[in-house]
Enzyme design. Structure first.
Site, mmCIF file in Angstrom:
data_model
loop_
_atom_site.group_PDB
_atom_site.id
_atom_site.type_symbol
_atom_site.label_atom_id
_atom_site.label_comp_id
_atom_site.label_asym_id
_atom_site.label_seq_id
_atom_site.Cartn_x
_atom_site.Cartn_y
_atom_site.Cartn_z
ATOM 1 N N GLU A 60 0.842 -1.201 0.000
ATOM 2 C CA GLU A 60 0.000 0.000 0.000
ATOM 3 C C GLU A 60 0.873 1.246 0.000
ATOM 4 O O GLU A 60 0.548 2.246 -0.643
ATOM 5 C CB GLU A 60 -0.957 -0.008 1.197
ATOM 6 N N HIS A 129 -11.487 -6.276 7.731
ATOM 7 C CA HIS A 129 -12.218 -5.988 6.491
ATOM 8 C C HIS A 129 -13.453 -5.139 6.751
ATOM 9 O O HIS A 129 -14.395 -5.148 5.979
ATOM 10 C CB HIS A 129 -12.657 -7.278 5.791
#
Lengths: 337, 436
Positions: A60, A129
């Site tokens: 990321e 998540h």
């Protein structure tokens, strides 16, 4: 005009912008050949080629950092972080770099960058998540933070974000991808194909950043919501019979304070709801602003309904998630004051 | 589940234990573990010793073709490319690229940077600015590298590459205006001194957060390739900050996309008080980090203007020909303190810089030019005086526009500008509240 899911609308926005502007590039984990784990970029590589839409290594930091360099070059990258929960390794590049290039270089370098991230819970995703990290972005000078709540808005807001000259964090409430989920997890969700906000205009249009929408006009209490909580609020109002005015903020920074203020001055009451944890959440900022601008109009204390201050749980998801029952109780309590 | 079972059985076999038959005595036979923390060879009070730094003879390292297979030139990551020998001659396959005039210009750039640094250090001590960082001993790295680039190429520098600006002809006065945060500061007083920015000069806004620029350089280079441009990017990082994740992300992305980028590591031996061994670990050299990524990796004598230029030229050509990235470790020494907030006497011998075996880049180039018959001691002294004059003249002019605590300064209004392209309502309200 066609009915679309939110994913289709988001894909459509990128498609429109990639066709209009060859400086728009799209990349992220699983984004290229496969089209993303939520399929938001499906077909874009085939249509625009591998140098406009491609797979990135699982980094990321690398995705955001490379995108900052691309934006400084003059491209308009629209990158995907697979889940907002995975954003943290890229956070320094967002906060210290993307957000500050314009300021620290006095406009010599700028960063027209969009970072898309599926956010929020309700999908049995557990702590990795399901997070809603919007307050980590709204606290940063130089960023804009957007949370759409429907396919129509998602497309118009994403196009506005890609065209924006500054970095935009685009948080997609993933529980809304397929329909306007209202927190009743034990009931089927109406698909977007049967909802008016699932109607998405063809081609290019924008929903300007910094403009809220009133989803339900009412006179008794103002509810400030965004993302999934917009539909939770609509359900709560209906089920309690409280005549709530429900404002969908759509953009958190810049914030449409005028719409908020006008509503609270009218209703005299305000309940703020978000999925993110309570402490130092964006609701705290909203509460402070309402207090500063509407104090003399308030007839009851401002209430906040939010996720508990725990990591996002798995088995206890529906005890954590601020659903219509909890919000409904807050509405009734506020009306009793 | 099959995997877990198999792994479990394997563990039982390997380590001689099974769930119920755990034998505590068997464990006791293992020696206790201990933590390895690397230490520099010498600390304050000791005698400086660089005998462990292996320095090959000048001219002894081969010069491969720029399209050589990375696999075939792995040894370059463990050697040091050098051109100037002890007598000041330019020797070997990396020599012969620069004319007298180019070398004289290079000497002038390095001398200017050194004089500039000396004046700005003094200005900081006089309270004219809050902070300064000098280049003493490392001048060749950025000054020589700059000359291998073309207009439009973009550097992503650290705070110790001002030679890119000096050698690129950026006005010293504007650098000083930035250092003094005065009314002419191109960055409006928003940035710490020496964190310059100049897009037109190929100098990306310096962050001050370490290593972030490295992956950005790769991204910029990828963008150039996406647009079928011909411009390349250059990343810069210090030895210490190669430990940051940004460094590794940069190498992955550069390797994966064969980005037209040159990635420089300036190994000046010290990351504030931390010797380079703490970041390097067991990899032997910093350049060797590139090998696992399949990136050609070279080590160069960073105090040898000719060697830095030759290696830069090689790597720039690779990038320009779309052959992909190159990693360069510049082996040099930070003679001065890390910054004006640092005192190296607390962590390394005071005379360590005198013992540095690669010498002084200015003196080495001066001696080479004298040997070539293009320069003399007298002309050098004269040039020193002229350069000092020009720096003092620029400083006097800059000080007319203010220094940090005296004279003209950027407006408070400037503080609110430029956060976004267009000022959002909440900032407008705050600016109003601040009374500006």
């Amino acid at each position: 005009m066609a009915r679309r899911t939110m994913i289709e609308a988001i894909r459509d926005a990128m498609d429109v912008m990639m066709a209009r502007d060859d400086n728009v590039v799209v990349f992220g984990e699983d984004v290229g050949y496969f089209g993303g784990v939520f399929r938001a970029t499906q077909g874009l590589q085939a249509k625009y080629g591998k140098s406009r839409c491609f797979d990135a290594p699982i980094s990321e930091l690398g995705i955001v950092g490379a995108a900052v360099g691309m934006a400084a070059y003059g491209l308009r990258p629209c990158v995907e972080i697979q889940f907002a929960d995975y954003m943290y390794p890229g956070y320094d590049q967002i906060v210290s770099e993307a957000a500050r290039l314009r300021y620290r270089s006095n406009g010599d370098f700028t960063c027209p960058l969009v970072v898309r991230m599926p956010t929020g819970g309700g999908i049995s995703g557990g702590q990795t998540h399901s997070q809603s990290p919007e307050a980590l972005f709204t606290h940063v000078a130089g960023l804009k933070t957007v949370v759409p709540s429907s396919p129509r808005d998602a497309k118009g807001l994403l196009i506005a974000a890609i065209e924006d000259p500054d970095p935009v964090i685009f948080l997609e409430p993933k529980r809304l991808y397929n329909g306007p989920f209202d927190g009743h997890h034990d009931r089927p969700v109406t698909p977007w194909s049967k909802h008016e906000l699932g109607e998405v205009l063809d081609g290019h249009y924008i929903v300007p950043l910094g403009q809220a929408a009133i989803r339900r006009a009412g006179s008794a209490v103002t509810v400030l919501a965004y993302g999934t909580m917009v539909y939770v609020a609509l359900a709560a109002a209906e089920e309690t019979g409280v005549d709530a005015e429900i404002i969908d903020l759509r953009t958190l920074v810049p914030l449409d304070l005028d719409t908020i203020t006008a509503s609270v001055r009218k209703t005299g009451r305000c309940v703020i709801v978000h999925e993110a944890t309570l402490t130092s959440g964006f609701g705290g900022e909203l509460s402070a602003l309402v207090q500063e601008t509407c104090f003399h109009h308030l007839e009851a204390p401002i209430q906040r309904v939010a996720g508990w201050d725990t990591p996002y749980p798995h088995a206890q998801e529906w005890d954590y998630f601020p659903g219509p029952a909890r919000l409904g109780r807050a509405l009734l309590e506020t009306m009793e004051q | 589940m099959f995997g877990w079972n198999r792994l479990f059985r394997k563990a039982q076999t390997c380590f001689g234990w099974g769930g119920r038959d755990y034998d505590g005595d068997a464990m006791a036979e293992n020696a206790p573990l201990s933590l390895h923390v690397p230490e520099p060879e010498v600390r304050p009070g000791g005698t400086p010793d660089f005998s462990s730094v292996r320095i090959p003879k000048a001219g002894s390292v081969a010069r491969p073709e720029v399209d050589a297979e990375p696999e075939s030139i792995r040894d370059l990551a463990y050697s040091i490319i050098r051109v100037l020998n002890r007598s000041g001659e330019a020797v070997g396959p990396w020599a012969g690229l620069l004319s007298d005039a180019e070398l004289l210009a290079g000497l002038r750039h390095m001398m200017t940077l050194r004089a500039f640094d000396a004046r700005m250090l003094m200005a900081q001590r006089q309270g004219k600015t809050s902070f300064y960082m000098q280049h003493m001993g490392e001048e060749a790295v950025s000054c020589a590298f700059r000359m291998a680039l073309e207009p439009g190429d973009m550097n992503f520098p650290t705070y110790r590459q001002a030679g890119l600006l000096i050698a690129g002809g950026y006005p010293m006065g504007d650098m000083m205006n930035q250092i003094f945060s005065n009314e002419r500061d191109p960055l409006k007083g928003r940035q710490l001194p020496v964190l310059y920015s100049s897009k037109k000069d190929g100098f990306f806004t310096v962050s001050g957060n370490l290593a972030t620029q490295y992956i950005q350089a790769v991204g910029w280079a990828m963008a150039s390739a996406v647009k079928h441009d011909t411009r390349i990017a250059v990343g810069w990082i210090g030895d210490g900050s190669t430990a940051e994740s940004d460094f590794h992300a940069a190498l992955v992305f550069a390797s994966t996309y064969k980005a037209p980028v040159v990635l420089n590591i300036v190994n000046n031996q010290w990351a504030i008080s931390t010797f380079q061994g703490i970041a390097r670990g067991g990899s032997g050299t910093f350049a060797a980090r590139g090998l696992g990524f399949g990136i050609p990796a070279l080590r160069v004598d960073g105090n040898d203007y000719l060697a830095v230029y030759a290696v830069a030229k090689w790597a720039v050509e690779r990038a320009r020909r779309n052959l992909g990235p190159t990693l360069i470790e510049h082996v040099t020494y930070r003679v001065g303190a890390h910054s004006t907030s640092d005192d190296p006497a607390a962590y390394r011998p005071k005379t360590e810089s005198d013992a540095w075996p690669l010498g002084d880049p200015v003196i080495r180039l001066r001696n080479h030019l004298i040997l070539r018959g293009a320069w003399s001691e007298e002309r050098h002294k004269q040039a020193e005086a002229e350069i000092l004059d020009s720096v003092i003249t620029a400083q006097k002019a800059a000080e007319q526009h203010g220094t940090l605590h005296a004279g003209g300064k950027p407006s408070v209004r400037d503080m609110f500008e430029g956060v976004y392209a267009e000022m959002p309502p909440h900032l407008r309200r705050q600016r109003h509240e601040a009374g500006v």
